[in-house]
Write a protein that holds these residues in place. Sequence first.
Motif, PDB file in Angstrom:
ATOM      1  N   TRP A 134     100.172 123.358  29.902  1.00  0.00           N
ATOM      2  CA  TRP A 134     101.441 124.055  30.119  1.00  0.00           C
ATOM      3  C   TRP A 134     102.617 123.181  29.669  1.00  0.00           C
ATOM      4  O   TRP A 134     103.540 123.661  29.016  1.00  0.00           O
ATOM      5  N   ARG A 135     102.576 121.890  30.000  1.00  0.00           N
ATOM      6  CA  ARG A 135     103.664 120.993  29.594  1.00  0.00           C
ATOM      7  C   ARG A 135     103.737 120.867  28.072  1.00  0.00           C
ATOM      8  O   ARG A 135     104.819 120.855  27.486  1.00  0.00           O
ATOM      9  N   ILE A 136     102.575 120.781  27.426  1.00  0.00           N
ATOM     10  CA  ILE A 136     102.543 120.683  25.963  1.00  0.00           C
ATOM     11  C   ILE A 136     103.083 121.966  25.340  1.00  0.00           C
ATOM     12  O   ILE A 136     103.923 121.927  24.437  1.00  0.00           O
ATOM     13  N   SER A 137     102.607 123.101  25.814  1.00  0.00           N
ATOM     14  CA  SER A 137     103.078 124.373  25.244  1.00  0.00           C
ATOM     15  C   SER A 137     104.566 124.571  25.493  1.00  0.00           C
ATOM     16  O   SER A 137     105.289 125.058  24.624  1.00  0.00           O
ATOM     17  N   SER A 138     105.038 124.166  26.652  1.00  0.00           N
ATOM     18  CA  SER A 138     106.474 124.264  26.941  1.00  0.00           C
ATOM     19  C   SER A 138     107.284 123.392  25.988  1.00  0.00           C
ATOM     20  O   SER A 138     108.330 123.809  25.491  1.00  0.00           O
ATOM     21  N   ALA A 139     106.794 122.192  25.720  1.00  0.00           N
ATOM     22  CA  ALA A 139     107.485 121.291  24.795  1.00  0.00           C
ATOM     23  C   ALA A 139     107.515 121.861  23.384  1.00  0.00           C
ATOM     24  O   ALA A 139     108.482 121.676  22.646  1.00  0.00           O
ATOM     25  N   LEU A 140     106.456 122.599  23.021  1.00  0.00           N
ATOM     26  CA  LEU A 140     106.387 123.205  21.696  1.00  0.00           C
ATOM     27  C   LEU A 140     107.134 124.539  21.624  1.00  0.00           C
ATOM     28  O   LEU A 140     107.371 125.060  20.541  1.00  0.00           O
ATOM     29  N   HIS A 179     104.669 111.690  18.718  1.00  0.00           N
ATOM     30  CA  HIS A 179     105.342 110.838  19.699  1.00  0.00           C
ATOM     31  C   HIS A 179     106.414 111.626  20.455  1.00  0.00           C
ATOM     32  O   HIS A 179     106.495 111.544  21.685  1.00  0.00           O
ATOM     33  N   GLN A 180     107.220 112.385  19.734  1.00  0.00           N
ATOM     34  CA  GLN A 180     108.260 113.196  20.378  1.00  0.00           C
ATOM     35  C   GLN A 180     107.641 114.242  21.295  1.00  0.00           C
ATOM     36  O   GLN A 180     108.121 114.467  22.403  1.00  0.00           O
ATOM     37  N   LEU A 181     106.581 114.901  20.817  1.00  0.00           N
ATOM     38  CA  LEU A 181     105.899 115.893  21.641  1.00  0.00           C
ATOM     39  C   LEU A 181     105.350 115.235  22.901  1.00  0.00           C
ATOM     40  O   LEU A 181     105.502 115.764  24.006  1.00  0.00           O
ATOM     41  N   ALA A 182     104.736 114.089  22.742  1.00  0.00           N
ATOM     42  CA  ALA A 182     104.168 113.376  23.889  1.00  0.00           C
ATOM     43  C   ALA A 182     105.252 113.043  24.915  1.00  0.00           C
ATOM     44  O   ALA A 182     105.046 113.230  26.119  1.00  0.00           O
ATOM     45  N   GLN A 183     106.387 112.578  24.436  1.00  0.00           N
ATOM     46  CA  GLN A 183     107.484 112.265  25.356  1.00  0.00           C
ATOM     47  C   GLN A 183     107.942 113.506  26.107  1.00  0.00           C
ATOM     48  O   GLN A 183     108.130 113.458  27.319  1.00  0.00           O
ATOM     49  N   GLN A 184     108.117 114.602  25.397  1.00  0.00           N
ATOM     50  CA  GLN A 184     108.587 115.833  26.041  1.00  0.00           C
ATOM     51  C   GLN A 184     107.559 116.402  27.010  1.00  0.00           C
ATOM     52  O   GLN A 184     107.918 116.990  28.025  1.00  0.00           O
ATOM     53  N   GLN A 222     101.036 109.584  23.238  1.00  0.00           N
ATOM     54  CA  GLN A 222     100.820 110.053  21.864  1.00  0.00           C
ATOM     55  C   GLN A 222      99.322 110.038  21.555  1.00  0.00           C
ATOM     56  O   GLN A 222      98.816 110.916  20.874  1.00  0.00           O
ATOM     57  N   ALA A 223      98.606 109.051  22.078  1.00  0.00           N
ATOM     58  CA  ALA A 223      97.155 108.981  21.875  1.00  0.00           C
ATOM     59  C   ALA A 223      96.469 110.210  22.461  1.00  0.00           C
ATOM     60  O   ALA A 223      95.530 110.752  21.864  1.00  0.00           O
ATOM     61  N   PHE A 224      96.939 110.676  23.623  1.00  0.00           N
ATOM     62  CA  PHE A 224      96.351 111.867  24.240  1.00  0.00           C
ATOM     63  C   PHE A 224      96.589 113.090  23.354  1.00  0.00           C
ATOM     64  O   PHE A 224      95.665 113.877  23.122  1.00  0.00           O
ATOM     65  N   ILE A 225      97.811 113.243  22.832  1.00  0.00           N
ATOM     66  CA  ILE A 225      98.113 114.364  21.931  1.00  0.00           C
ATOM     67  C   ILE A 225      97.175 114.327  20.735  1.00  0.00           C
ATOM     68  O   ILE A 225      96.582 115.336  20.348  1.00  0.00           O
ATOM     69  N   SER A 226      97.009 113.156  20.157  1.00  0.00           N
ATOM     70  CA  SER A 226      96.129 112.996  19.003  1.00  0.00           C
ATOM     71  C   SER A 226      94.685 113.385  19.339  1.00  0.00           C
ATOM     72  O   SER A 226      94.029 114.091  18.573  1.00  0.00           O
ATOM     73  N   MET A 227      94.191 112.941  20.484  1.00  0.00           N
ATOM     74  CA  MET A 227      92.810 113.245  20.879  1.00  0.00           C
ATOM     75  C   MET A 227      92.622 114.742  21.147  1.00  0.00           C
ATOM     76  O   MET A 227      91.592 115.310  20.786  1.00  0.00           O
ATOM     77  N   VAL A 228      93.607 115.376  21.755  1.00  0.00           N
ATOM     78  CA  VAL A 228      93.515 116.824  22.001  1.00  0.00           C
ATOM     79  C   VAL A 228      93.480 117.561  20.666  1.00  0.00           C
ATOM     80  O   VAL A 228      92.681 118.479  20.463  1.00  0.00           O
TER      81      VAL A 228
END
Length: 70
Positions: free
Chosen positions: A38-44, A9-14, A19-25
């Motif tokens: 890029w947005r996901i990797s930046s958040a991580l 959830h936190q990753l999805a927000q950032q 959150q469902a999309f993060i889970s599916m990926v």
Amino acid sequence: MRLQGMSQHQLAQQAQVSQAFISMVMRGRRSARVTTAWRISSALGVSTEELFTARPFAFSSAIGEDGAAA
């Protein structure tokens, strides 16, 4: 590392995705467009390449099944 304690959830927000999309990926049921990856990797705090490679960092192993950082 920055991931400690981060949930899906936190990753999805950032990353500005659901959150469902993060889970599916993570489960390989969806793929991310370049800009979304890029947005996901930046958040991580990792490179986009590291996001999808087994070494030295794997997205699926960084965030556990329960949604918490490994």
